[in-house]
Structures are given as C-alpha cells and as structure tokens.
Design an enzyme around this catalytic site. Structure first.
Site, PDB file in Angstrom:
ATOM      1  N   CYS A 193       0.750  -1.181  -0.072  1.00 52.50           N
ATOM      2  CA  CYS A 193       0.060  -0.017   0.115  1.00 52.50           C
ATOM      3  C   CYS A 193       0.730   1.201   0.051  1.00 52.50           C
ATOM      4  O   CYS A 193       1.792   1.410   0.708  1.00 52.50           O
ATOM      5  CB  CYS A 193      -0.992  -0.012   1.340  1.00 52.50           C
ATOM      6  SG  CYS A 193      -1.810   1.634   1.503  1.00 52.50           S
ATOM      7  N   CYS A 239       0.906   2.941   3.302  1.00 52.57           N
ATOM      8  CA  CYS A 239       1.905   2.583   4.313  1.00 52.57           C
ATOM      9  C   CYS A 239       3.152   2.650   4.200  1.00 52.57           C
ATOM     10  O   CYS A 239       4.058   2.772   5.149  1.00 52.57           O
ATOM     11  CB  CYS A 239       1.347   0.897   4.396  1.00 52.57           C
ATOM     12  SG  CYS A 239      -0.276   0.408   4.757  1.00 52.57           S
TER      13      CYS A 239
END
Length: 218
Positions: A74, A77
C-alpha cells in the site's frame, strides 16, 4: 412532481450518507492493548529457516518502536514507513530500535517494502498486533475525505504501490518501554493512511528507560 421529489430525496439521502461516512460515528473504537497481551505474541523471522520467538524480545532491553503494517504494497503504508524512517537517526542516537510486523508474506511484498522501511521486519501470522479486537475499514474508506487527503499527500510525496495482499485490517504504531515499563504510545489507524505524528513518537521514545545489565538483573 413525483419524480422530482424522488430525485431530491435520493440526493438528500446520498448527502446524509456522505456526511455520516465522514464522521467517526460508525468507526469501530480500538481497544487498548495490555503489555502482557503484546509480550505473549508469537513472531517469526523472515529467513529461509524462520525462528519463532515472543514479541517481548524486541523491547525487553532498550524498548522499541513497532509499526504494524496494514499492507506492505500500500502506498499509504509506504509513506508512513518513510515518516518513521526519518526518525531513525534520532532513534539510533537514543539507542531505541525500530521494527515492523506484517500479517502475511505475499510474493515479494515484504522485499519491495524494505526500501521504505530499513528496520527489521517480522511476521505476525495470528495478527495479534492488529488486535486485541481487529478493526477493518471496507469500502467506506473510498468516500472518506480524510482518506482522499491522505492519498493525495502520499501521491504528492512520490509514493506508489499495488493491490497485493489483505488491506482491510487496520494497522498502527507502538512505542514500548523496556522491561515492564509499559506501552508509552499506541496509535491505531482510524482510516486508511492515518499516520502517527512523528513528534509524538519521539516524545514517547524519550521516556524509555534503557536497561543496564544491573537493572536487568534487579
């Protein structure tokens, strides 16, 4: 007139739904983790012959900063990981390690995450660091303004990613003191891309009491 009323009603209902989705009213509230709960978590190294150990090994002597990664692929992230890595020189100066845990190994996702996070990474197969009560954000995240803001900030920072792996279980960041000092900071994501404040992390880290050999025996 009837169709007009139906149309206005539908628009009104959509507006109310959008408004409610952008409040915290329907977000599941995190339950704070106890130190004893975290200490007993089984983690695995990511070597070819993995070693299983209790999580308390990570912070027993010098405390630790630990990121529970929602999904390594992600881009949100990865942006948060880069934020934490910006603290690494100061953490090294203070003698406090920085770690991450992931909940699964998918293809090369962990390896591809490492340019953004240069600390050690461990596997939490039972997803304990994401509890005690796992919280999920599903498709409501797509209409939350905070998520769009977080996404724009990450895109603007040059971060990119993919859709590999499970990404609905929300992650977080912990600052844990040495020995039985306890949890000094517990940040639980409330939505996708909800980053911890790096200054809050540093403030918590400065409270860690490093254990000397003498204090470790006492």
């Amino acid at each position: 007139m009837g169709m007009w009323s139906i149309g206005v009603g539908a628009v009104g209902a959509a507006a109310v739904a959008l408004l409610l989705a952008n409040t915290d009213m329907f977000l599941s509230k995190p339950r704070k983790a106890a130190l004893e709960y975290l200490e007993d978590i089984d983690l695995k190294t990511l070597e070819k012959e993995p070693r299983t150990f209790k999580a308390k090994e990570l912070w027993e002597k010098n405390g630790a900063v630990i990121m529970a990664v929602r999904r390594p692929g992600c881009f949100l992230c990865r942006a948060e990981a880069a934020d934490l890595m910006s603290l690494k020189p100061k953490l090294d100066e203070l003698g406090v390690p920085l770690y991450a845990v992931v909940k699964e190994q998918v293809k090369r996702e962990v390896e591809d995450f490492q340019p953004y996070f240069k600390g050690e990474i461990f596997l939490d197969e039972k997803k304990k660091f994401y509890g005690p009560e796992r919280r999920k954000m599903m498709f409501m995240g797509l209409i939350r303004l905070g998520v769009w803001y977080n996404s724009f900030r990450a895109w603007n920072g040059g971060f990119s990613g993919n859709l590999e792996g499970e990404g609905f279980i929300l992650g977080g960041v912990f600052v844990i003191g040495s020995g039985k000092q306890g949890i000094l900071l517990e940040h639980r994501e409330k939505e996708f891309g909800d980053r911890v404040n790096p200054l809050s992390v540093l403030e918590a880290v400065k409270k860690i009491k490093l254990q000397t050999p003498a204090s470790g025996r006492s």
